[in-house]
Scaffold this active site. Structure first.
Site: not given
Length: 440
Positions: A158, A408, A411
């Protein structure tokens, strides 16, 4: 009484005049030199036109006439100076990002922090300043010109997708990209085309680079990796790829069983299985080695050449539980020396650097292969403020404080610190292009 010569007084006056003029001349000389240094006389137009070819950079696009950028010899020499982009600091930048998270439609929903209501926007106004050189602001037109008629592929987990979407948003200010292909769950395989420059940019989901079976709700609760076999979902397309950016790391932290040569090599965190626990460091090293070796041999054998970048490990910034509001609460970058790259973060980075150095040596027997590490670990470590945190979901506190909220802290928000990865990528490619043209 003697006779007084009519020249006596005049001689004295003349002597004083000479001294005065001498003083004036000595006073004016440094002023004149300073004026000439700061404001040199312009050269005739034809002088620039007569510069030798190796003092000029010619960038050609598929849809427009050549773009000529002239450089003085002094600037060119300075531009060639090697730059260590890994050492530096984040400095405040009033200019902010190149794009707006509410207008770029390629951002994955979970990284669109602005549209999800993140209230503090200070994280947008920082730029990375290397210690001994200048990092130019990203210029989308320069990127498009340099990549005309080429296929750029982001391959990995990702983080590869995060970097890809950052690049597409940065380029959107100069040219429109058409989505020409998408496939897989969560659109893990996508391809865009910039018709203005005949550029193709793709993303391939391959969290291990090698062949793997990901854990699922209906299958085994661990990943399965085959460390000596490349993932052909991207490997099969190598003939059509001119530059590839690899990015892996975080998926190796999950439970997994490893296979090599048809037999079980061992496992990582598999207490219910009768396999030897070997961790994941050596396996990650083997996976990178297999990927780089495959690229080198396939592209080197056909003589097409390729540019290969390996993005180093990007640290996460969890300071609390993933389901608590303060998991990554920072709103400013760390200062130089405030946070050190150490432990697992340093080890993961070192694996990538070591494998890339070994691959460079192996690639010397082939032609047209250019391999480079994209070392972003330290500059990423220093940006604990750049993650979505609870804003991976829209307006998580609209109904007041929540007892449980997913965060998160891995990211990056878009726009955000990951834009700098592409800024460095362009700078390296641009310098490499200039060097190649001088050698022609």
């Amino acid at each position: 009484m003697g006779v007084i010569s009519p020249l006596k007084g005049q001689s004295h006056t003349h002597s004083l005049t000479k001294k005065f003029l001498s003083y004036v001349l000595y006073a004016l000389l440094p002023i004149a030199l300073f004026r000439l240094y700061c404001h040199p006389f312009p050269l005739p137009q034809s002088t620039t036109d007569q510069l030798p070819h190796n003092n000029r950079l010619i960038l050609t696009t598929s849809s427009s006439p050549p773009l000529s950028l002239s450089f003085s010899k002094e600037k060119e020499i300075a531009y060639e100076t090697p730059c260590d982009y890994t050492n530096g600091r984040w400095v405040h930048d009033k200019m902010g990002p190149l794009y707006n998270g509410t207008t770029c439609d390629t951002i994955k929903d979970g990284q669109n922090c602005i549209s999800h209501g993140r209230p503090d926007l200070g994280y947008l106004y920082w730029r990375w300043q290397p210690s001994q050189c200048k990092l130019s602001r990203f210029d989308p037109n320069t990127f498009l010109n340099l990549f005309s008629n080429k296929h750029l592929a982001f391959v990995g987990d990702s983080m590869a997708r995060n970097q890809l979407e950052s690049l597409l948003c940065m380029l959107a200010a100069a040219s429109n990209a058409n989505l020409v292909y998408k496939d897989g769950e969560d659109n893990k395989f996508r391809r865009w085309h910039f018709a203005s420059h005949n550029i193709t940019i793709s993303v391939y989901w391959s969290p291990f680079l090698v062949r793997g079976v990901e854990k699922s709700n209906i299958g085994p609760d661990h990943n399965e990796l085959y460390v000596n076999t490349v993932d052909e979902r991207w490997g099969a397309d190598l003939d059509h790829i001119d530059m590839i950016v690899l990015s892996i790391g975080h998926w190796f932290l999950h439970p997994a069983v490893y296979y090599e040569g048809g037999s079980i090599l061992g496992c990582h965190y598999c207490p219910r299985l009768n396999h030897t626990e070997i961790g994941f460091y050596d396996v990650m090293s083997k996976a990178i080695k297999t990927a780089l070796k495959t690229i080198i041999e396939r592209k080197g054998a056909n003589g097409n050449g390729v540019d290969v970048f390996l993005t180093t490990f990007s640290p996460s910034h969890f300071e609390g539980e993933w389901d608590k509001a303060g998991a990554c609460p920072k709103t400013k970058p760390y200062k130089e020396g405030e946070k050190m790259l150490e432990g697992m973060d340093a080890d993961m980075r070192a694996i990538g650097v070591e494998e890339m150095e070994a691959a460079k040596i192996y690639a010397k027997q082939f032609g047209g292969l250019r391999l480079e590490i994209l070392d972003v670990s330290k500059l990423s470590l220093m940006r604990p403020d750049g993650h979505p945190g609870p804003y991976m979901y829209p307006f998580p506190f609209a109904n007041g404080a929540q007892q449980h909220v997913q965060n998160d802290c891995v990211h990056w928000c878009l726009p955000g610190p990951i834009d700098t990865w592409n800024q460095i990528l362009l700078e390296v490619i641009r310098k490499r292009s200039m060097q190649s043209r001088r050698e022609e």
